[in-house]
Design a protein around this motif. Structure first.
Motif, mmCIF file in Angstrom:
data_model
loop_
_atom_site.group_PDB
_atom_site.id
_atom_site.type_symbol
_atom_site.label_atom_id
_atom_site.label_comp_id
_atom_site.label_asym_id
_atom_site.label_seq_id
_atom_site.Cartn_x
_atom_site.Cartn_y
_atom_site.Cartn_z
ATOM 1 N N PRO A 46 -42.590 -11.399 37.013
ATOM 2 C CA PRO A 46 -43.365 -10.685 38.144
ATOM 3 C C PRO A 46 -44.882 -10.956 37.597
ATOM 4 N N THR A 47 -45.938 -11.100 38.456
ATOM 5 C CA THR A 47 -47.298 -11.023 38.399
ATOM 6 C C THR A 47 -47.865 -10.005 39.315
ATOM 7 N N MET A 48 -49.157 -9.262 38.960
ATOM 8 C CA MET A 48 -49.661 -8.411 39.876
ATOM 9 C C MET A 48 -51.158 -8.297 39.406
ATOM 10 N N SER A 49 -51.972 -8.105 40.319
ATOM 11 C CA SER A 49 -53.401 -8.050 39.942
ATOM 12 C C SER A 49 -54.243 -6.930 41.005
ATOM 13 N N LEU A 50 -55.300 -6.679 40.524
ATOM 14 C CA LEU A 50 -56.255 -6.009 41.088
ATOM 15 C C LEU A 50 -57.696 -6.373 41.028
ATOM 16 N N GLU A 51 -58.234 -6.707 42.204
ATOM 17 C CA GLU A 51 -59.622 -7.430 42.443
ATOM 18 C C GLU A 51 -60.400 -6.656 43.197
ATOM 19 N N VAL A 52 -61.826 -6.841 42.913
ATOM 20 C CA VAL A 52 -62.871 -6.268 43.832
ATOM 21 C C VAL A 52 -63.961 -7.249 43.860
ATOM 22 N N THR A 53 -64.217 -7.508 45.095
ATOM 23 C CA THR A 53 -65.159 -8.570 45.423
ATOM 24 C C THR A 53 -66.426 -8.092 46.300
ATOM 25 N N LEU A 57 -72.805 -14.264 52.038
ATOM 26 C CA LEU A 57 -72.670 -15.259 52.725
ATOM 27 C C LEU A 57 -71.237 -16.046 52.867
ATOM 28 N N LEU A 58 -71.393 -17.218 52.183
ATOM 29 C CA LEU A 58 -70.077 -17.991 52.441
ATOM 30 C C LEU A 58 -69.142 -17.979 51.041
ATOM 31 N N ALA A 59 -69.257 -17.152 50.045
ATOM 32 C CA ALA A 59 -68.696 -16.818 48.774
ATOM 33 C C ALA A 59 -68.631 -15.207 48.519
ATOM 34 N N ASP A 60 -67.493 -15.076 47.833
ATOM 35 C CA ASP A 60 -67.418 -13.441 47.148
ATOM 36 C C ASP A 60 -67.315 -13.762 45.709
ATOM 37 N N VAL A 61 -68.042 -12.760 45.091
ATOM 38 C CA VAL A 61 -67.961 -12.763 43.554
ATOM 39 C C VAL A 61 -67.427 -11.555 43.317
ATOM 40 N N GLY A 62 -66.531 -11.619 42.182
ATOM 41 C CA GLY A 62 -66.043 -10.275 41.829
ATOM 42 C C GLY A 62 -65.270 -10.311 40.388
ATOM 43 N N VAL A 63 -64.786 -9.134 40.201
ATOM 44 C CA VAL A 63 -64.106 -8.971 38.733
ATOM 45 C C VAL A 63 -62.504 -8.618 39.121
ATOM 46 N N VAL A 79 -52.123 -9.839 29.865
ATOM 47 C CA VAL A 79 -53.113 -9.081 30.668
ATOM 48 C C VAL A 79 -54.330 -9.670 30.523
ATOM 49 N N PRO A 80 -54.702 -10.565 31.631
ATOM 50 C CA PRO A 80 -56.091 -11.011 31.460
ATOM 51 C C PRO A 80 -57.043 -10.235 32.399
ATOM 52 N N ALA A 81 -58.491 -10.282 31.822
ATOM 53 C CA ALA A 81 -59.505 -9.635 32.727
ATOM 54 C C ALA A 81 -60.450 -10.860 33.207
ATOM 55 N N TYR A 82 -60.923 -11.056 34.210
ATOM 56 C CA TYR A 82 -61.525 -12.066 34.755
ATOM 57 C C TYR A 82 -62.562 -11.752 35.548
ATOM 58 N N GLY A 83 -63.603 -12.806 35.678
ATOM 59 C CA GLY A 83 -64.581 -12.745 36.898
ATOM 60 C C GLY A 83 -64.155 -14.021 37.903
ATOM 61 N N LEU A 84 -64.462 -13.656 39.203
ATOM 62 C CA LEU A 84 -63.875 -14.805 40.054
ATOM 63 C C LEU A 84 -64.950 -15.071 40.953
ATOM 64 N N LEU A 98 -61.176 -21.301 48.673
ATOM 65 C CA LEU A 98 -60.866 -21.923 47.134
ATOM 66 C C LEU A 98 -61.371 -20.665 46.243
ATOM 67 N N VAL A 99 -60.719 -20.701 45.180
ATOM 68 C CA VAL A 99 -60.866 -19.704 44.122
ATOM 69 C C VAL A 99 -60.926 -20.106 42.766
ATOM 70 N N GLY A 100 -62.052 -19.444 42.072
ATOM 71 C CA GLY A 100 -62.010 -19.842 40.399
ATOM 72 C C GLY A 100 -61.900 -18.731 39.754
ATOM 73 N N LYS A 101 -61.519 -18.591 38.672
ATOM 74 C CA LYS A 101 -61.304 -17.427 37.576
ATOM 75 C C LYS A 101 -61.492 -17.722 36.188
ATOM 76 N N VAL A 102 -62.292 -17.108 35.451
ATOM 77 C CA VAL A 102 -62.398 -17.446 34.091
ATOM 78 C C VAL A 102 -62.292 -15.961 33.444
ATOM 79 N N GLY A 103 -61.870 -15.905 32.276
ATOM 80 C CA GLY A 103 -61.831 -14.336 31.673
ATOM 81 C C GLY A 103 -61.273 -14.429 30.307
#
Length: 167
Positions: A46-53, A57-63, A79-84, A98-103
Motif C-alpha cells: 500500500p501507498t498513500m499520500s497527502l498533498e497541498v498545491t 498559471l500552467l503549473a502547480d507548486v506544493g508540498v 515516509v517521504p516529505a517532498y516538494g512537487l 507531468l509531475v516531479g517530486k524531490v524530498g
C-alpha cells in the motif's frame, strides 16, 4: 495597454488563492531489482499520500507527505516529505499533467535482521490526470537507502494512485 494589464492582474489574482488538497491511496511495487530480487511487478504494497498545491498559471507548486509500504523482497517502508511541481499539459476539462517530486525521507522502517537501512532522499517523476475532483497518477520514484547490508543503495519503485480533491 491598461486593459491588458488589468486583465492579467485579475487572472493572477484568481489563481493566487486557488489551493488544492489531495489525498491519495494506491499500490507501490519494485521498479527494478533490489538486492538481487526478481524484476517482476507481482509484489505490491500500500501507498498513500497527502498533498497541498498552489496553482500558478500552467503549473502547480506544493508540498506533500507519503507512506510507501514494504514490498516483498525489500522489507523497507518509508515516509517521504517532498516538494512537487505539476506541469499542466492543457488545463481544460480533463487535465493531464507531468509531475516531479524531490524530498527527504523522514522515517524508515525495516524488518531485516543484521541491517539498519536509513532513507536519505527521495525523488520521482510521473504522469497523471485530473478529472473533476478525482486524480490518477503513475509515479516512478527512487529512494536513497544507506546502511542496508544487503548491498544496494537505491530503492526504485513504481506507484499507481487514485486521489480525491478535498479542498
Amino acid at each position: 495597454m491598461k486593459k491588458g494589464i488589468i486583465a492579467l492582474f485579475i487572472a493572477a489574482s484568481t489563481c493566487a488563492f486557488s489551493m488544492d488538497g489531495h489525498i491519495r491511496f494506491g499500490a507501490i511495487t519494485n521498479g527494478n531489482t533490489y538486492n538481487k530480487e526478481s524484476k517482476t511487478f507481482e509484489n505490491y504494497a500500500p501507498t498513500m499520500s497527502l498533498e497541498v498545491t498552489q496553482s500558478l498559471l500552467l503549473a502547480d507548486v506544493g508540498v506533500g507527505i507519503g507512506y510507501n509500504g514494504k514490498t516483498s523482497g525489500t522489507d523497507i517502508a518509508t515516509v517521504p516529505a517532498y516538494g512537487l511541481v505539476k506541469m499542466n499539459i492543457f488545463p481544460i476539462g480533463i487535465k493531464p499533467y507531468l509531475v516531479g517530486k524531490v524530498g527527504k525521507v523522514l522515517y524508515t522502517k525495516d524488518s531485516v535482521s543484521n541491517s539498519n537501512p536509513d532513507g536519505k532522499y527521495f525523488y520521482g517523476a510521473g504522469i497523471g490526470m485530473d478529472i473533476l475532483s478525482l486524480q490518477g497518477e503513475v509515479l516512478y520514484s527512487v529512494t536513497k537507502i544507506d546502511g542496508d547490508r544487503r548491498g544496494n543503495d537505491k530503492l526504485e519503485q513504481v506507484s499507481f494512485t487514485l486521489g480525491y480533491k478535498f479542498f
